[in-house]
Design a protein around this motif. Structure first.
Motif, short mmCIF file in Angstrom:
data_model
loop_
_atom_site.label_atom_id
_atom_site.label_comp_id
_atom_site.label_asym_id
_atom_site.label_seq_id
_atom_site.Cartn_x
_atom_site.Cartn_y
_atom_site.Cartn_z
N SER A 108 -9.99 -4.44 11.99
CA SER A 108 -10.65 -5.25 12.76
C SER A 108 -12.05 -5.67 12.11
O SER A 108 -12.42 -4.96 10.87
CB SER A 108 -11.05 -4.43 13.84
OG SER A 108 -11.99 -3.29 13.73
N THR A 109 -12.59 -6.68 12.60
CA THR A 109 -13.94 -7.02 11.97
C THR A 109 -14.92 -5.81 11.84
O THR A 109 -15.68 -5.87 10.72
CB THR A 109 -14.59 -8.04 12.85
OG1 THR A 109 -13.57 -9.25 12.94
CG2 THR A 109 -15.68 -8.66 12.07
N PHE A 114 -18.06 -2.19 8.49
CA PHE A 114 -18.52 -0.81 8.26
C PHE A 114 -17.90 -0.15 7.10
O PHE A 114 -18.59 0.40 6.13
CB PHE A 114 -18.16 0.11 9.44
CG PHE A 114 -18.58 1.41 9.19
CD1 PHE A 114 -19.88 1.72 9.16
CD2 PHE A 114 -17.61 2.66 9.25
CE1 PHE A 114 -20.34 2.85 9.49
CE2 PHE A 114 -18.17 3.96 9.11
CZ PHE A 114 -19.55 4.11 9.12
N ALA A 115 -16.68 -0.21 6.70
CA ALA A 115 -16.10 0.23 5.67
C ALA A 115 -16.42 -0.41 4.14
O ALA A 115 -16.74 -0.25 3.13
CB ALA A 115 -14.38 0.19 5.40
N THR A 159 -15.69 -5.50 0.64
CA THR A 159 -15.07 -5.67 1.81
C THR A 159 -13.76 -6.79 1.76
O THR A 159 -12.75 -6.64 2.28
CB THR A 159 -16.06 -6.69 2.82
OG1 THR A 159 -17.30 -5.94 2.86
CG2 THR A 159 -15.58 -7.16 4.01
N ALA A 160 -13.79 -7.52 0.49
CA ALA A 160 -13.07 -8.73 0.39
C ALA A 160 -11.54 -7.69 -0.21
O ALA A 160 -10.57 -8.00 0.20
CB ALA A 160 -12.98 -9.53 -0.65
N ALA A 161 -11.93 -6.41 -0.75
CA ALA A 161 -10.75 -5.64 -1.28
C ALA A 161 -10.13 -5.10 -0.47
O ALA A 161 -8.93 -4.84 -0.40
CB ALA A 161 -11.44 -4.80 -2.64
N LEU A 162 -10.95 -4.62 0.58
CA LEU A 162 -10.26 -3.62 1.71
C LEU A 162 -9.53 -4.63 2.64
O LEU A 162 -8.40 -4.32 3.18
CB LEU A 162 -11.37 -3.08 2.50
CG LEU A 162 -12.35 -1.88 1.62
CD1 LEU A 162 -13.25 -1.39 2.72
CD2 LEU A 162 -11.09 -0.67 1.40
N TRP A 163 -10.06 -5.90 2.92
CA TRP A 163 -9.39 -6.96 3.59
C TRP A 163 -7.94 -7.16 2.86
O TRP A 163 -6.93 -7.05 3.43
CB TRP A 163 -10.15 -8.06 3.59
CG TRP A 163 -9.45 -9.27 4.36
CD1 TRP A 163 -9.17 -9.27 5.75
CD2 TRP A 163 -8.58 -10.33 3.82
NE1 TRP A 163 -8.44 -10.30 6.09
CE2 TRP A 163 -7.72 -10.98 4.94
CE3 TRP A 163 -8.56 -10.79 2.39
CZ2 TRP A 163 -7.23 -12.23 4.60
CZ3 TRP A 163 -7.74 -11.79 2.05
CH2 TRP A 163 -6.98 -12.62 3.31
#
Length: 295
Positions: A108-109, A114-115, A159-163
């Protein structure tokens, strides 16, 4: 006096090698995380941990390969072994926190934001902790604006890597995402290095506490590189990677739906003996296949 800072002592060799290691760690990490997306969750924690360690080792290895090419012309550079090892632990732990958040709580956003912040700040902390391991006959100064920019790049990249880790499933798309991750991580590193200036105390050229890059960094890089190679072997033998995501899903789901039940045949035979059923029903999977005509 101001020292002459050179981040490309060996030309393009160290930046290219560092970029390759960042891409390798990112690619392995993404494939490990993708492996947790199917319904079977029995090994989810292990795959997430392997993915986090792969990405963390890739980032750390990228940083210190790039640092082999860093020099201050007027003075020697030494490294503190304890802080160097601590920076590796920080890289793995903070990436692990982000990976486990999105792995278990979803993409989720709010979770991604957060991560991504935690992981990005942690990656930046790893970078500047590695810089704190430097010892030289001078004082290192940082441009706060460029430092802040490097932290922002680290957060966006994380953030991009986790997405990508929880969204992109195909092998080729994962490979493309890892190449972008390599650019982002390398960009964060060299942006942080652009913030560095050194005030040299003198031209003594003497020795002081710590180890040189050749005596410390090269031996320490052996462990993470071996780990990445072993992780690559594990990933390469994973059937999801060999078959491809579509083939894995097509083989796993229909097999689960159409697998014959041995008791169905015996139940049918028993029913025929008791006279309960005269012929098999068309819905029975054992009798659904057409028979060749008798001659």
């Amino acid at each position: 006096m101001e020292g002459t800072v050179d981040g490309f002592r060996y030309g393009a060799v160290t930046p290219v090698a560092a970029y390759v290691m960042a891409c390798l760690g990112g690619a392995l990490g993404l494939r490990c995380i993708v492996r947790t997306l199917p319904g079977n969750q029995s090994w989810k924690g292990g795959w997430l941990a392997l993915g986090a360690a792969s990405i963390g080792c890739g980032i750390w290895t990228m940083h210190f390969i790039a640092m082999i090419g860093f020099q201050v012309v007027q003075t020697r550079i030494r490294y503190d072994a304890g802080l160097t090892v601590l920076s590796l632990a920080v890289a793995i732990v903070v990436v692990g926190i982000g990976v486990f958040i999105v792995g278990y709580r979803g993409a989720s956003t709010l979770n991604l934001s957060f991560a991504g912040v935690i992981t990005g700040v942690g990656v930046a902390a790893m970078h500047y902790l590695g810089m704190a391991a430097l010892h030289l006959d001078g004082t290192i100064h940082y441009d706060p604006v460029i430092v802040a920019l490097s932290v922002v790049i680290a957060i966006v990249a994380a953030t991009a890597a986790l997405w990508a880790a929880v969204t992109i499933r195909g092998f080729l798309t994962s490979l493309g995402a890892s190449l972008v991750m390599g650019v982002a991580v390398s960009g964060m590193h060299y942006t942080g290095m652009a913030a560095v200036s050194v005030h040299v105390h003198g031209r003594t050229g003497g020795t002081w506490a710590g180890d040189s890059p050749s005596s410390l960094l090269l031996p320490m890089l052996v462990g993470p590189v071996i780990f990445l190679v072993l992780a690559g072997v594990v990933v390469m033998f994973d059937p999801m990677l060999v078959l491809g995501d579509g083939d894995w899903n097509r083989q796993a789901v229909p097999a689960a739906r159409t697998a014959p039940r041995s008791e169905s045949l015996f139940e049918n035979l028993g029913n025929q003996e008791n006279g309960a059923v005269g012929s098999p029903t068309p819905q029975d999977p054992y009798w659904a296949a057409p028979r060749s005509p008798q001659r």
